[in-house]
Motif scaffolding. Structure first.
Motif, PDB file in Angstrom:
ATOM      1  N   GLY A 201       1.239  13.034  -2.408  1.00  0.00           N
ATOM      2  CA  GLY A 201       2.498  13.286  -3.110  1.00  0.00           C
ATOM      3  C   GLY A 201       3.295  12.005  -3.266  1.00  0.00           C
ATOM      4  N   GLU A 202       4.603  12.132  -3.141  1.00  0.00           N
ATOM      5  CA  GLU A 202       5.450  10.957  -3.230  1.00  0.00           C
ATOM      6  C   GLU A 202       5.127  10.014  -2.068  1.00  0.00           C
ATOM      7  OE1 GLU A 202       7.424  10.219  -5.577  1.00  0.00           O
ATOM      8  OE2 GLU A 202       7.605  12.104  -6.685  1.00  0.00           O
ATOM      9  N   GLN A 203       5.160   8.730  -2.349  1.00  0.00           N
ATOM     10  CA  GLN A 203       4.838   7.754  -1.315  1.00  0.00           C
ATOM     11  C   GLN A 203       6.000   7.620  -0.333  1.00  0.00           C
ATOM     12  OE1 GLN A 203       3.100   4.029  -2.544  1.00  0.00           O
ATOM     13  NE2 GLN A 203       2.280   4.941  -4.409  1.00  0.00           N
ATOM     14  N   ASP A 204       5.764   7.990   0.922  1.00  0.00           N
ATOM     15  CA  ASP A 204       6.789   7.857   1.938  1.00  0.00           C
ATOM     16  C   ASP A 204       6.659   6.497   2.616  1.00  0.00           C
ATOM     17  OD1 ASP A 204       4.582   8.074   3.602  1.00  0.00           O
ATOM     18  OD2 ASP A 204       4.996  10.152   4.167  1.00  0.00           O
ATOM     19  N   ALA A 205       7.546   6.254   3.600  1.00  0.00           N
ATOM     20  CA  ALA A 205       7.555   4.943   4.256  1.00  0.00           C
ATOM     21  C   ALA A 205       6.234   4.672   4.971  1.00  0.00           C
ATOM     22  CB  ALA A 205       8.719   4.873   5.246  1.00  0.00           C
ATOM     23  N   GLY A 206       5.644   5.713   5.579  1.00  0.00           N
ATOM     24  CA  GLY A 206       4.384   5.534   6.271  1.00  0.00           C
ATOM     25  C   GLY A 206       3.258   5.147   5.323  1.00  0.00           C
ATOM     26  N   THR A 207       3.229   5.774   4.151  1.00  0.00           N
ATOM     27  CA  THR A 207       2.210   5.439   3.157  1.00  0.00           C
ATOM     28  C   THR A 207       2.371   4.010   2.677  1.00  0.00           C
ATOM     29  OG1 THR A 207       1.991   7.738   2.418  1.00  0.00           O
ATOM     30  CG2 THR A 207       1.301   6.014   0.869  1.00  0.00           C
ATOM     31  N   ARG A 208       3.600   3.617   2.405  1.00  0.00           N
ATOM     32  CA  ARG A 208       3.848   2.251   1.931  1.00  0.00           C
ATOM     33  C   ARG A 208       3.437   1.224   2.982  1.00  0.00           C
ATOM     34  NH1 ARG A 208       8.491   4.891  -0.112  1.00  0.00           N
ATOM     35  NH2 ARG A 208       9.774   4.191   1.640  1.00  0.00           N
ATOM     36  N   GLU A 209       3.702   1.515   4.252  1.00  0.00           N
ATOM     37  CA  GLU A 209       3.317   0.594   5.314  1.00  0.00           C
ATOM     38  C   GLU A 209       1.801   0.507   5.428  1.00  0.00           C
ATOM     39  OE1 GLU A 209       3.200  -1.958   8.645  1.00  0.00           O
ATOM     40  OE2 GLU A 209       4.642  -1.617   7.014  1.00  0.00           O
ATOM     41  N   LEU A 210       1.110   1.630   5.272  1.00  0.00           N
ATOM     42  CA  LEU A 210      -0.345   1.620   5.340  1.00  0.00           C
ATOM     43  C   LEU A 210      -0.940   0.805   4.191  1.00  0.00           C
ATOM     44  CD1 LEU A 210      -2.922   2.603   6.718  1.00  0.00           C
ATOM     45  CD2 LEU A 210      -2.801   4.665   5.306  1.00  0.00           C
ATOM     46  N   VAL A 211      -0.372   0.963   2.995  1.00  0.00           N
ATOM     47  CA  VAL A 211      -0.838   0.190   1.846  1.00  0.00           C
ATOM     48  C   VAL A 211      -0.592  -1.299   2.077  1.00  0.00           C
ATOM     49  CG1 VAL A 211      -0.501  -0.249  -0.618  1.00  0.00           C
ATOM     50  CG2 VAL A 211      -0.534   2.106   0.230  1.00  0.00           C
ATOM     51  N   ARG A 212       0.546  -1.637   2.670  1.00  0.00           N
ATOM     52  CA  ARG A 212       0.835  -3.048   2.966  1.00  0.00           C
ATOM     53  C   ARG A 212      -0.197  -3.613   3.939  1.00  0.00           C
ATOM     54  NH1 ARG A 212       2.404  -6.195   6.655  1.00  0.00           N
ATOM     55  NH2 ARG A 212       2.672  -4.499   8.168  1.00  0.00           N
ATOM     56  N   ARG A 213      -0.519  -2.869   4.974  1.00  0.00           N
ATOM     57  CA  ARG A 213      -1.502  -3.327   5.956  1.00  0.00           C
ATOM     58  C   ARG A 213      -2.883  -3.460   5.317  1.00  0.00           C
ATOM     59  NH1 ARG A 213      -1.086   1.051  10.379  1.00  0.00           N
ATOM     60  NH2 ARG A 213      -2.808  -0.133  11.341  1.00  0.00           N
ATOM     61  N   TYR A 214      -3.244  -2.525   4.472  1.00  0.00           N
ATOM     62  CA  TYR A 214      -4.530  -2.597   3.775  1.00  0.00           C
ATOM     63  C   TYR A 214      -4.574  -3.822   2.869  1.00  0.00           C
ATOM     64  CZ  TYR A 214      -8.301  -1.370   0.540  1.00  0.00           C
ATOM     65  OH  TYR A 214      -9.439  -1.389  -0.232  1.00  0.00           O
ATOM     66  N   THR A 215      -3.465  -4.082   2.173  1.00  0.00           N
ATOM     67  CA  THR A 215      -3.397  -5.225   1.270  1.00  0.00           C
ATOM     68  C   THR A 215      -3.545  -6.534   2.036  1.00  0.00           C
ATOM     69  OG1 THR A 215      -1.954  -3.975  -0.221  1.00  0.00           O
ATOM     70  CG2 THR A 215      -1.989  -6.375  -0.467  1.00  0.00           C
ATOM     71  N   ASP A 216      -2.782  -6.673   3.122  1.00  0.00           N
ATOM     72  CA  ASP A 216      -2.825  -7.907   3.911  1.00  0.00           C
ATOM     73  C   ASP A 216      -4.210  -8.135   4.506  1.00  0.00           C
ATOM     74  OD1 ASP A 216      -0.181  -8.255   3.310  1.00  0.00           O
ATOM     75  OD2 ASP A 216       0.573  -7.654   5.284  1.00  0.00           O
ATOM     76  N   ALA A 217      -4.813  -7.076   5.043  1.00  0.00           N
ATOM     77  CA  ALA A 217      -6.133  -7.216   5.663  1.00  0.00           C
ATOM     78  C   ALA A 217      -7.200  -7.537   4.620  1.00  0.00           C
ATOM     79  CB  ALA A 217      -6.489  -5.929   6.405  1.00  0.00           C
ATOM     80  N   SER A 218      -7.056  -6.967   3.420  1.00  0.00           N
ATOM     81  CA  SER A 218      -8.036  -7.230   2.367  1.00  0.00           C
ATOM     82  C   SER A 218      -7.935  -8.659   1.870  1.00  0.00           C
ATOM     83  CB  SER A 218      -7.827  -6.246   1.201  1.00  0.00           C
ATOM     84  OG  SER A 218      -8.056  -4.911   1.611  1.00  0.00           O
ATOM     85  N   VAL A 219      -6.720  -9.147   1.675  1.00  0.00           N
ATOM     86  CA  VAL A 219      -6.532 -10.528   1.224  1.00  0.00           C
ATOM     87  C   VAL A 219      -7.096 -11.495   2.261  1.00  0.00           C
ATOM     88  CG1 VAL A 219      -4.801 -12.296   0.745  1.00  0.00           C
ATOM     89  CG2 VAL A 219      -4.579 -10.028  -0.289  1.00  0.00           C
ATOM     90  N   ALA A 220      -6.955 -11.140   3.521  1.00  0.00           N
ATOM     91  CA  ALA A 220      -7.500 -11.979   4.599  1.00  0.00           C
ATOM     92  C   ALA A 220      -8.993 -11.757   4.779  1.00  0.00           C
ATOM     93  CB  ALA A 220      -6.778 -11.680   5.901  1.00  0.00           C
ATOM     94  N   THR A 221      -9.569 -10.815   4.028  1.00  0.00           N
ATOM     95  CA  THR A 221     -10.975 -10.385   4.142  1.00  0.00           C
ATOM     96  C   THR A 221     -11.349 -10.135   5.602  1.00  0.00           C
ATOM     97  OG1 THR A 221     -11.873 -12.652   4.159  1.00  0.00           O
ATOM     98  CG2 THR A 221     -11.638 -11.584   2.017  1.00  0.00           C
ATOM     99  N   ASP A 222     -10.451  -9.457   6.301  1.00  0.00           N
ATOM    100  CA  ASP A 222     -10.653  -9.116   7.702  1.00  0.00           C
ATOM    101  C   ASP A 222     -11.204  -7.688   7.771  1.00  0.00           C
ATOM    102  OD1 ASP A 222     -10.397  -8.336  10.386  1.00  0.00           O
ATOM    103  OD2 ASP A 222      -8.645  -9.621  10.693  1.00  0.00           O
ATOM    104  N   ILE A 223     -12.512  -7.565   7.808  1.00  0.00           N
ATOM    105  CA  ILE A 223     -13.137  -6.239   7.772  1.00  0.00           C
ATOM    106  C   ILE A 223     -12.716  -5.389   8.959  1.00  0.00           C
ATOM    107  CG2 ILE A 223     -15.351  -5.049   8.023  1.00  0.00           C
ATOM    108  CD1 ILE A 223     -16.579  -6.892   6.080  1.00  0.00           C
ATOM    109  N   GLY A 224     -12.549  -5.999  10.108  1.00  0.00           N
ATOM    110  CA  GLY A 224     -12.139  -5.240  11.289  1.00  0.00           C
ATOM    111  C   GLY A 224     -10.795  -4.554  11.076  1.00  0.00           C
TER     112      GLY A 224
END
Length: 336
Positions: A201-224
């Motif tokens: 549904g609507e993106q809540d604060a938890g969803t936005r934080e999860l997307v931020r963490r996914y974005t940062d980890a992907s840019v760092a190519t940190d598979i773990g």
């Protein structure tokens, strides 16, 4: 004066008296919603565009058949639905298999914003409109045979009565009701049972934080770090490239095999597609002196974990209104 009111005032056969410019003015008011309807039917943004054009052409040629017993809008939906069925009958290359739909294409949220807003007094209708444009729903729909698919969308998404759907498809009401039962059963096989299990549904604060963490980890190519954000039964696909990976281990193995962990020079741009969170990735190209489009990940998030990633290629960036390049910002370094 609404387009429907104008068409009804023309009377039975009255559209035969309208010129092409006037007719186009009436039809264009419904272009976006017809496009979304055809997109749900076909799963392809570009096929939907072609079918809407075909719909307007057929409507112009058959304008004398727009009778007063139905609105101009309903008449256009009838033509569009049957144009989709015609396309599916002659050119769909292969049936959908498993959870893989190779012809699936994303739909820009900026264009969905052109649709009429749902009433705040009808939260269920708003939820249905949001859920039925998400990729999970689109994939499930593509597993249905064409006519049950049309019945499902006309009845459950657009809320049209069985009698009207029967007239659109040239079937009996009993046939429509039977097709709807089959379609609903088919959808239950491909969608999680509970709404909260398949839509954020609507993106809540938890969803936005999860997307931020996914974005940062992907840019760092940190598979773990990325792996820690995935649910055990996560699904990953990349249409039109063949391959559906189910389960965290299978998804991570595919990333390792593709060389993701050693990639450098990535930047990311958070966005949204099909009313879902998404991340557009750009890769540094030394010869261009800029980051150029690479892929876009569309995420489905459930209960604080990523349950599905649908990745689209760089050719989708222009349709989605994403930048063609991200210039160097002073911190960029070319790959070593």
């Amino acid at each position: 004066m609404s387009a429907d009111t104008r068409a009804e005032e023309l009377g039975v056969g009255g559209l035969g008296e309208i010129d092409e410019a006037g007719f186009s003015g009436l039809a264009e008011r419904y272009r976006r919603e017809l496009h979304v309807h055809c997109y749900r039917m076909l799963g392809s943004f570009e096929d939907a565009e072609d079918v809407v054009q075909e719909t307007f052409l057929r409507a112009w040629r058959r304008r004398e058949t727009c009778e007063g017993r139905s609105t101009f809008r309903a008449w256009l939906y009838r033509i569009a639905t049957n144009a989709c069925l015609d396309l599916l009958a002659r050119s769909r290359p292969e049936p959908a298999t498993g959870g893989e739909v190779r012809w699936l294409q994303p739909y820009p949220d900026r264009l969905l914003d052109e649709l009429p807003a749902g009433s705040a007094d009808e939260p269920e209708a708003v939820a249905v409109a949001r859920e039925t444009i998400e990729l999970a729903y689109l994939v499930a729909v593509q597993h249905l045979a064409p006519r049950p698919r049309a019945v499902l969308i006309l009845r459950d998404v657009l809320g049209r009565p069985a009698k009207e759907v029967a007239e659109i498809l040239g079937d009996s009401v009993n046939s429509v009701n039977s097709a709807l039962q089959r379609a609903r059963a088919g959808m239950r096989e491909h969608l999680p049972a509970e709404r909260q299990d398949w839509t954020g549904g609507e993106q809540d604060a938890g969803t936005r934080e999860l997307v931020r963490r996914y974005t940062d980890a992907s840019v760092a190519t940190d598979i773990g770090r990325v792996t820690a954000l995935l649910r055990d039964d996560v699904r990953c696909s990349m249409p039109p490239t063949p391959g559906l990976f189910v389960g965290r281990d299978a998804v991570v193995k595919d990333w390792v095999d593709s060389g993701f962990e050693g990639m450098t020079g990535l930047r990311a741009l958070p966005t949204s597609v099909n009313r879902q969170p998404a991340v557009a990735f750009y890769l540094w190209r030394q010869e261009e002196g800029a980051h150029l489009p690479l892929t876009i990940d569309v995420l489905r998030i459930t209960g604080g974990a990523i349950t599905e990633i649908v990745t689209f290629h760089a050719d989708r960036f222009p349709r989605l209104g994403l930048p063609e390049r991200l210039p160097a910002d002073g911190t960029d370094q070319p790959p070593a």
